[in-house]
Design a protein around this motif. Structure first.
Motif, PDB file in Angstrom:
ATOM      1  N   GLU A  81       0.856  -1.177   0.000  1.00 19.50           N
ATOM      2  CA  GLU A  81       0.000   0.000   0.000  1.00 19.50           C
ATOM      3  C   GLU A  81       0.897   1.233   0.000  1.00 19.50           C
ATOM      4  OE1 GLU A  81      -4.068   1.657   2.013  1.00 19.50           O
ATOM      5  OE2 GLU A  81      -3.349  -0.342   2.521  1.00 19.50           O
ATOM      6  N   ASN A  82       0.697   2.055  -1.018  1.00 16.91           N
ATOM      7  CA  ASN A  82       1.485   3.290  -1.172  1.00 16.91           C
ATOM      8  C   ASN A  82       2.986   3.031  -1.066  1.00 16.91           C
ATOM      9  OD1 ASN A  82      -0.933   4.812  -1.414  1.00 16.91           O
ATOM     10  ND2 ASN A  82      -1.124   4.795   0.812  1.00 16.91           N
ATOM     11  N   GLY A  83       3.448   1.961  -1.708  1.00 16.24           N
ATOM     12  CA  GLY A  83       4.865   1.652  -1.768  1.00 16.24           C
ATOM     13  C   GLY A  83       5.414   0.847  -0.611  1.00 16.24           C
ATOM     14  N   GLN A  84       4.603   0.570   0.381  1.00 17.73           N
ATOM     15  CA  GLN A  84       5.063  -0.174   1.562  1.00 17.73           C
ATOM     16  C   GLN A  84       4.477  -1.582   1.576  1.00 17.73           C
ATOM     17  OE1 GLN A  84       7.312   1.227   3.768  1.00 17.73           O
ATOM     18  NE2 GLN A  84       7.298   2.850   2.238  1.00 17.73           N
ATOM     19  N   LYS A  85       5.304  -2.555   1.894  1.00 22.20           N
ATOM     20  CA  LYS A  85       4.809  -3.925   2.059  1.00 22.20           C
ATOM     21  C   LYS A  85       3.954  -3.968   3.324  1.00 22.20           C
ATOM     22  CE  LYS A  85       6.481  -8.584   2.960  1.00 22.20           C
ATOM     23  NZ  LYS A  85       7.674  -9.395   3.200  1.00 22.20           N
ATOM     24  N   VAL A  86       2.709  -4.420   3.162  1.00 23.58           N
ATOM     25  CA  VAL A  86       1.757  -4.456   4.272  1.00 23.58           C
ATOM     26  C   VAL A  86       1.636  -5.858   4.848  1.00 23.58           C
ATOM     27  CG1 VAL A  86      -0.668  -4.079   4.898  1.00 23.58           C
ATOM     28  CG2 VAL A  86       0.464  -2.533   3.304  1.00 23.58           C
ATOM     29  N   ALA A  87       1.556  -6.853   3.970  1.00 27.76           N
ATOM     30  CA  ALA A  87       1.336  -8.224   4.435  1.00 27.76           C
ATOM     31  C   ALA A  87       1.722  -9.204   3.334  1.00 27.76           C
ATOM     32  CB  ALA A  87      -0.127  -8.421   4.817  1.00 27.76           C
ATOM     33  N   GLN A  88       1.936 -10.449   3.759  1.00 28.40           N
ATOM     34  CA  GLN A  88       2.304 -11.510   2.823  1.00 28.40           C
ATOM     35  C   GLN A  88       1.740 -12.824   3.318  1.00 28.40           C
ATOM     36  OE1 GLN A  88       6.551 -12.075   2.523  1.00 28.40           O
ATOM     37  NE2 GLN A  88       6.336 -14.085   1.589  1.00 28.40           N
ATOM     38  N   ILE A  89       1.296 -13.648   2.362  1.00 30.84           N
ATOM     39  CA  ILE A  89       0.972 -15.030   2.666  1.00 30.84           C
ATOM     40  C   ILE A  89       1.737 -15.883   1.669  1.00 30.84           C
ATOM     41  CG2 ILE A  89      -1.119 -15.101   1.236  1.00 30.84           C
ATOM     42  CD1 ILE A  89      -2.295 -17.059   3.333  1.00 30.84           C
ATOM     43  N   GLY A  90       2.312 -16.935   2.176  1.00 34.68           N
ATOM     44  CA  GLY A  90       3.093 -17.836   1.347  1.00 34.68           C
ATOM     45  C   GLY A  90       4.576 -17.636   1.566  1.00 34.68           C
ATOM     46  N   HIS A  91       5.185 -18.676   2.074  1.00 36.60           N
ATOM     47  CA  HIS A  91       6.620 -18.671   2.313  1.00 36.60           C
ATOM     48  C   HIS A  91       7.207 -19.984   1.816  1.00 36.60           C
ATOM     49  CE1 HIS A  91       6.341 -15.071   4.831  1.00 36.60           C
ATOM     50  NE2 HIS A  91       5.216 -15.598   5.265  1.00 36.60           N
ATOM     51  N   GLY A  92       6.600 -20.519   0.743  1.00 37.49           N
ATOM     52  CA  GLY A  92       7.069 -21.776   0.183  1.00 37.49           C
ATOM     53  C   GLY A  92       6.195 -22.963   0.519  1.00 37.49           C
ATOM     54  N   GLU A  93       5.095 -22.734   1.216  1.00 37.19           N
ATOM     55  CA  GLU A  93       4.192 -23.843   1.547  1.00 37.19           C
ATOM     56  C   GLU A  93       3.026 -23.873   0.561  1.00 37.19           C
ATOM     57  OE1 GLU A  93       2.489 -20.363   3.867  1.00 37.19           O
ATOM     58  OE2 GLU A  93       4.444 -21.032   3.226  1.00 37.19           O
ATOM     59  N   ARG A  94       2.365 -25.008   0.465  1.00 35.65           N
ATOM     60  CA  ARG A  94       1.194 -25.124  -0.402  1.00 35.65           C
ATOM     61  C   ARG A  94       0.032 -24.380   0.235  1.00 35.65           C
ATOM     62  NH1 ARG A  94      -0.145 -30.262  -3.898  1.00 35.65           N
ATOM     63  NH2 ARG A  94       1.848 -29.507  -4.652  1.00 35.65           N
ATOM     64  N   LEU A  95      -0.611 -23.547  -0.557  1.00 37.62           N
ATOM     65  CA  LEU A  95      -1.746 -22.744  -0.102  1.00 37.62           C
ATOM     66  C   LEU A  95      -3.010 -23.199  -0.807  1.00 37.62           C
ATOM     67  CD1 LEU A  95      -0.003 -19.277  -0.476  1.00 37.62           C
ATOM     68  CD2 LEU A  95      -0.449 -20.457   1.678  1.00 37.62           C
ATOM     69  N   ASN A  96      -4.142 -23.037  -0.125  1.00 35.06           N
ATOM     70  CA  ASN A  96      -5.405 -23.301  -0.810  1.00 35.06           C
ATOM     71  C   ASN A  96      -6.133 -21.965  -0.978  1.00 35.06           C
ATOM     72  OD1 ASN A  96      -7.400 -22.865   1.369  1.00 35.06           O
ATOM     73  ND2 ASN A  96      -6.450 -24.667   2.307  1.00 35.06           N
TER      74      ASN A  96
END
Length: 109
Positions: A81-96
């Motif tokens: 958001e506005n150039g800043q990383k706010v959140a992340q999901i996924g660090h190499g695991e399988r996601l649904n």
């Protein structure tokens, strides 16, 4: 199946630095977990695009860009958001798809 589009490091940087909310889907063609989620990515994208812009990134083609934000594991969905990383999901695991959609809704809070 969803086909990711290639973007350069400069395109990604310009994208996330625009005002507003932006989601980057980080994956790679060789990644088994990325292949497993791709049949569901178009539906996820359609939901996300109601409240944020979307861009794909190939982790291998954008390694410098990904490293700048500490993005190592794929698949990953990263909200800026506005150039800043706010959140992340996924660090190499399988996601649904439900995990991703729930994460996105919780992040919007």
């Amino acid at each position: 199946m969803y086909q990711s589009q290639a973007h350069s490091n400069d395109e990604l940087t310009a994208f996330i630095n625009r005002p507003g909310r932006h989601l980057v889907f980080l994956s790679a063609d060789w990644c088994g977990d990325c292949k497993a989620i791709k049949p569901f990515v178009q539906g996820i994208r359609e939901e996300v695009e109601k409240t944020a812009d979307w861009m794909d990134a190939d982790r291998d083609d954008n390694l410098d860009w990904a490293s700048q934000f500490g993005l190592k594991g794929i698949p990953a969905f990263v909200l800026f958001e506005n150039g800043q990383k706010v959140a992340q999901i996924g660090h190499g695991e399988r996601l649904n798809p439900k995990q991703i959609q729930d994460w996105y809704q919780e992040t919007l809070g």
